[in-house]
Design a protein around this motif. Structure first.
Motif, PDB file in Angstrom:
ATOM      1  N   SER A 146     -48.563 -21.651 -26.357  1.00  0.00           N
ATOM      2  CA  SER A 146     -48.122 -22.190 -25.074  1.00  0.00           C
ATOM      3  C   SER A 146     -47.501 -21.100 -24.212  1.00  0.00           C
ATOM      4  CB  SER A 146     -47.098 -23.313 -25.284  1.00  0.00           C
ATOM      5  OG  SER A 146     -47.663 -24.344 -26.025  1.00  0.00           O
ATOM      6  N   ALA A 153     -50.279 -18.929 -22.991  1.00  0.00           N
ATOM      7  CA  ALA A 153     -51.008 -19.608 -21.915  1.00  0.00           C
ATOM      8  C   ALA A 153     -50.202 -19.562 -20.619  1.00  0.00           C
ATOM      9  CB  ALA A 153     -51.300 -21.051 -22.309  1.00  0.00           C
ATOM     10  N   PHE A 154     -48.906 -19.758 -20.730  1.00  0.00           N
ATOM     11  CA  PHE A 154     -48.054 -19.699 -19.537  1.00  0.00           C
ATOM     12  C   PHE A 154     -48.065 -18.307 -18.939  1.00  0.00           C
ATOM     13  CE2 PHE A 154     -43.832 -18.923 -17.652  1.00  0.00           C
ATOM     14  CZ  PHE A 154     -43.916 -19.820 -16.606  1.00  0.00           C
ATOM     15  N   GLY A 183     -50.363 -16.081 -19.411  1.00  0.00           N
ATOM     16  CA  GLY A 183     -51.717 -15.868 -18.912  1.00  0.00           C
ATOM     17  C   GLY A 183     -51.922 -16.504 -17.556  1.00  0.00           C
ATOM     18  N   VAL A 184     -51.407 -17.711 -17.378  1.00  0.00           N
ATOM     19  CA  VAL A 184     -51.516 -18.377 -16.078  1.00  0.00           C
ATOM     20  C   VAL A 184     -50.741 -17.604 -15.027  1.00  0.00           C
ATOM     21  CG1 VAL A 184     -50.832 -20.452 -14.811  1.00  0.00           C
ATOM     22  CG2 VAL A 184     -52.002 -20.663 -16.985  1.00  0.00           C
ATOM     23  N   VAL A 185     -49.564 -17.131 -15.393  1.00  0.00           N
ATOM     24  CA  VAL A 185     -48.771 -16.350 -14.443  1.00  0.00           C
ATOM     25  C   VAL A 185     -49.491 -15.048 -14.097  1.00  0.00           C
ATOM     26  CG1 VAL A 185     -46.627 -15.058 -14.180  1.00  0.00           C
ATOM     27  CG2 VAL A 185     -46.563 -17.368 -15.072  1.00  0.00           C
ATOM     28  N   LEU A 206     -52.726 -14.523 -14.349  1.00  0.00           N
ATOM     29  CA  LEU A 206     -53.912 -14.882 -13.582  1.00  0.00           C
ATOM     30  C   LEU A 206     -53.536 -15.208 -12.145  1.00  0.00           C
ATOM     31  CD1 LEU A 206     -56.967 -15.419 -13.725  1.00  0.00           C
ATOM     32  CD2 LEU A 206     -56.427 -17.788 -14.225  1.00  0.00           C
ATOM     33  N   GLU A 207     -52.445 -15.923 -11.976  1.00  0.00           N
ATOM     34  CA  GLU A 207     -51.971 -16.241 -10.634  1.00  0.00           C
ATOM     35  C   GLU A 207     -51.586 -14.969  -9.887  1.00  0.00           C
ATOM     36  OE1 GLU A 207     -48.533 -19.007  -8.546  1.00  0.00           O
ATOM     37  OE2 GLU A 207     -48.929 -19.165 -10.685  1.00  0.00           O
TER      38      GLU A 207
END
Length: 134
Positions: free
Chosen positions: A55, A58-59, A61-63, A65-66
């Motif tokens: 998790s 993923a967080f 990674g999302v940050v 990616l953003e």
């Protein structure tokens, strides 16, 4: 185990449930269940740690990616704005150039009209300069 069974609070709480009554009558099953819970706690902790790390990854990674999307978008916006600046410069040069040419021609024509209407012959007669009201 015998100490817990003799404790009145624990015994009363266990005996209220059918599972507690069953385990009280079958000590081997109770011991097996206790060993299973203790032994399975380690893999369960590892699994929960894996879930937590996944998790977190993923967080992150999302940050990331953003952040990548914002960086690419910002760079694209910078390129578009620089291109628009050059287009605006070219358009303003194209618009200003005829204005400068026309105003220069009008000024030249106006000077030529003034010069052609200026009485040179009256001023310079007999090689003398005479004052003239203009």
């Amino acid at each position: 185990m015998r100490a817990n069974r003799s404790h009145p609070g624990v015994r009363g709480a266990l005996m209220k449930f059918p599972v507690g009554q069953y385990l009280d009558k079958h000590p081997f099953v109770a011991t097996t269940l206790l060993v299973f819970v203790v032994v399975s706690a380690i893999p369960i902790r590892f699994f929960l740690l894996l879930v937590l790390l996944a998790s977190l990854a993923a967080f992150v990674g999302v940050v990331l990616l953003e952040g990548l999307v914002f960086s690419v978008g910002g760079f694209s916006l910078l390129c578009v704005l620089c291109g628009l600046g050059f287009v605006a410069l070219a358009m303003s040069g194209t618009i200003i150039m005829p204005y400068v040419m026309v105003s220069s021609l009008i000024r030249k024509m106006h000077v030529n009209v003034i010069i052609s209407s200026f009485p040179f012959e009256e001023i310079f007669t007999n090689n003398t300069v005479t004052p003239v009201d203009v």
